[in-house]
Write a protein that holds these residues in place. Structure first.
Motif, short mmCIF file in Angstrom:
data_model
loop_
_atom_site.label_atom_id
_atom_site.label_comp_id
_atom_site.label_asym_id
_atom_site.label_seq_id
_atom_site.Cartn_x
_atom_site.Cartn_y
_atom_site.Cartn_z
N PRO A 22 5.71 1.17 -9.57
CA PRO A 22 6.75 2.11 -10.53
C PRO A 22 5.55 3.40 -10.32
N VAL A 23 5.43 4.27 -9.25
CA VAL A 23 4.59 5.00 -9.08
C VAL A 23 5.15 6.70 -9.36
N ARG A 24 5.04 7.77 -9.81
CA ARG A 24 5.74 9.15 -9.71
C ARG A 24 5.58 9.79 -8.47
N ALA A 25 6.78 10.36 -7.56
CA ALA A 25 6.96 10.92 -6.55
C ALA A 25 5.68 12.37 -6.64
N GLY A 26 4.94 12.49 -5.99
CA GLY A 26 4.03 13.35 -5.88
C GLY A 26 5.61 14.66 -4.78
N ARG A 27 4.26 15.94 -4.36
CA ARG A 27 4.81 16.36 -2.83
C ARG A 27 4.74 15.76 -1.73
N VAL A 28 6.48 15.80 -1.75
CA VAL A 28 7.01 15.05 0.08
C VAL A 28 7.22 15.94 0.54
N ASP A 29 6.42 16.25 1.70
CA ASP A 29 6.11 17.12 2.52
C ASP A 29 5.73 16.71 3.73
N ARG A 30 5.63 16.99 5.30
CA ARG A 30 4.50 16.17 6.18
C ARG A 30 3.01 16.11 5.94
N ALA A 31 3.31 16.96 5.64
CA ALA A 31 1.19 16.77 5.16
C ALA A 31 0.92 15.44 4.05
N ALA A 32 1.68 15.22 3.61
CA ALA A 32 2.09 14.16 2.40
C ALA A 32 2.54 13.04 3.36
N ALA A 33 3.47 13.15 4.32
CA ALA A 33 3.86 11.81 5.36
C ALA A 33 2.98 11.44 6.08
N GLY A 34 1.93 12.71 7.06
CA GLY A 34 1.44 11.94 7.51
C GLY A 34 0.18 10.99 7.01
N ALA A 35 -0.59 11.91 5.41
CA ALA A 35 -1.31 10.53 5.07
C ALA A 35 -0.67 8.98 5.00
N ALA A 36 0.57 9.45 4.01
CA ALA A 36 1.21 8.25 3.78
C ALA A 36 1.24 7.39 4.85
N MET A 37 1.94 7.41 5.86
CA MET A 37 1.97 6.36 7.12
C MET A 37 0.67 5.96 7.37
N ALA A 38 -0.48 7.06 7.79
CA ALA A 38 -2.20 6.56 8.27
C ALA A 38 -2.45 4.74 6.99
N LEU A 39 -1.90 5.11 5.91
CA LEU A 39 -2.54 5.01 4.87
C LEU A 39 -1.16 4.16 4.71
N ALA A 40 -0.33 3.25 5.15
CA ALA A 40 0.30 2.32 5.39
C ALA A 40 0.45 1.15 4.86
N PRO A 41 -1.13 0.85 6.33
CA PRO A 41 -1.61 -1.14 6.30
C PRO A 41 -2.31 -1.07 5.09
N ALA A 42 -3.26 -0.13 4.41
CA ALA A 42 -4.00 -0.13 3.24
C ALA A 42 -2.48 -1.03 2.02
N VAL A 43 -1.40 -0.11 1.92
CA VAL A 43 -1.07 -0.59 1.59
C VAL A 43 -0.33 -2.14 1.40
N GLY A 44 -0.43 -2.72 2.42
CA GLY A 44 -0.03 -3.42 3.16
C GLY A 44 -0.61 -4.47 2.81
N ALA A 45 -2.52 -4.40 3.12
CA ALA A 45 -3.16 -5.18 2.65
C ALA A 45 -3.00 -5.61 1.28
N LEU A 46 -3.09 -4.95 0.24
CA LEU A 46 -2.78 -5.04 -1.04
C LEU A 46 -1.59 -5.99 -1.58
N LEU A 47 -0.53 -5.66 -0.81
CA LEU A 47 0.87 -6.13 -0.79
C LEU A 47 0.78 -7.29 -0.72
N GLY A 48 0.17 -7.64 0.58
CA GLY A 48 -0.64 -8.77 1.05
C GLY A 48 -1.39 -9.96 0.67
#
Length: 257
Positions: A22-48
């Motif tokens: 339940p996180v409030r969305a911030g700015r959604v643009d390609r810069a944020a998308a690039g950071a999000a996709m790069a951080l995806a494995p870290a989110v996966g590790a937390l979920l795992g």
């Protein structure tokens, strides 16, 4: 945009894309998308880590297969089933033998065809079977295996979003994230996930990293095929690659030499 702001927006976008946090969305643009996709494995590790803990707790009071089923179900719940839906849609498109817009149109349909159903059944059964086997291992090894495989699946998404890979449509998630992940972030993510996988097979510390790298290699080959068939990536393609890499990583971690 300040680096701190872009990173914060990327973290929010990564959490809302890959989990139901339940996180409030911030700015959604390609810069944020690039950071999000790069951080995806870290989110996966937390979920795992969360899923691994649930597996171990459930295995303490229920048979391994039941604990595995609960863990798989929780994983689907915490991701809204979006990645599984993407897997089904992508396999249906591939099974149609159509290309380009015709294949993309199949992926947009709300129903799931026979190819998609089979893909879902196979992936869910394999994941449950592997988790049941992991439940019988030492707690550190089982937890490391779930963390590494879940992180590897999200690393597969980062791989699909690397520079040079186009989007199949001019709109949608694929268009937002396509080509946003640079080589440095991808190499760093791969190294981090490989390290997470080392303790997953204590007597063969090389097997975990090898399983992750082999799963990514398969994903890279499949990605090339999907780009040829569809013209690029879509949100469904990202979900399909996530589930495939996760499943292949799990399989590689339980193979005995």
């Amino acid at each position: 945009m300040p680096t701190e702001v872009r990173l914060a927006d990327g973290i929010r976008l990564a959490l809302t894309t890959f989990t139901t946090a339940p996180v409030r969305a911030g700015r959604v643009d390609r810069a944020a998308a690039g950071a999000a996709m790069a951080l995806a494995p870290a989110v996966g590790a937390l979920l795992g880590a969360l899923l691994g803990a649930v597996l171990l707790l459930a295995a303490a009071v229920a048979p391994p297969l039941v604990a595995a089923g609960v863990t798989v179900a929780l994983g689907a719940l915490l991701t809204r089933g979006l990645h599984l839906d993407g897997l089904a849609d992508t396999v249906d498109a591939l099974g149609s033998y159509r290309r380009g817009p015709a294949a993309l149109e199949i992926m947009k349909k709300p129903d799931v065809g026979p190819f998609g159903v089979v893909a879902l059944v196979v992936v869910l059964l394999l994941q449950a079977a592997v988790l049941a086997e992991l439940a019988g291992r030492s707690r550190p090894a089982a937890l490391a295996a779930v963390v590494a495989a879940t992180a590897a699946g999200r690393l597969g998404v980062a791989l699909a979003c690397r520079r040079g890979v186009p989007a199949a449509r001019p709109e949608g998630l694929g268009a937002l994230v396509a080509g946003t992940v640079g080589p440095v972030a991808l190499v760093a993510g791969t190294a981090a996930v490989a390290l997470l996988a080392v303790p997953a097979v204590p007597d063969r510390p090389w097997q975990g990293p090898l399983a992750v790298l082999a799963a990514l290699a398969v994903a890279a080959g499949l990605l090339r095929h999907l780009v040829r068939r569809l013209g690029g990536i879509t949100g469904d393609v990202l979900g399909a690659l996530l589930e495939i890499v996760t499943t292949l990583s799990y399989l590689g971690l339980v193979l005995s030499g």
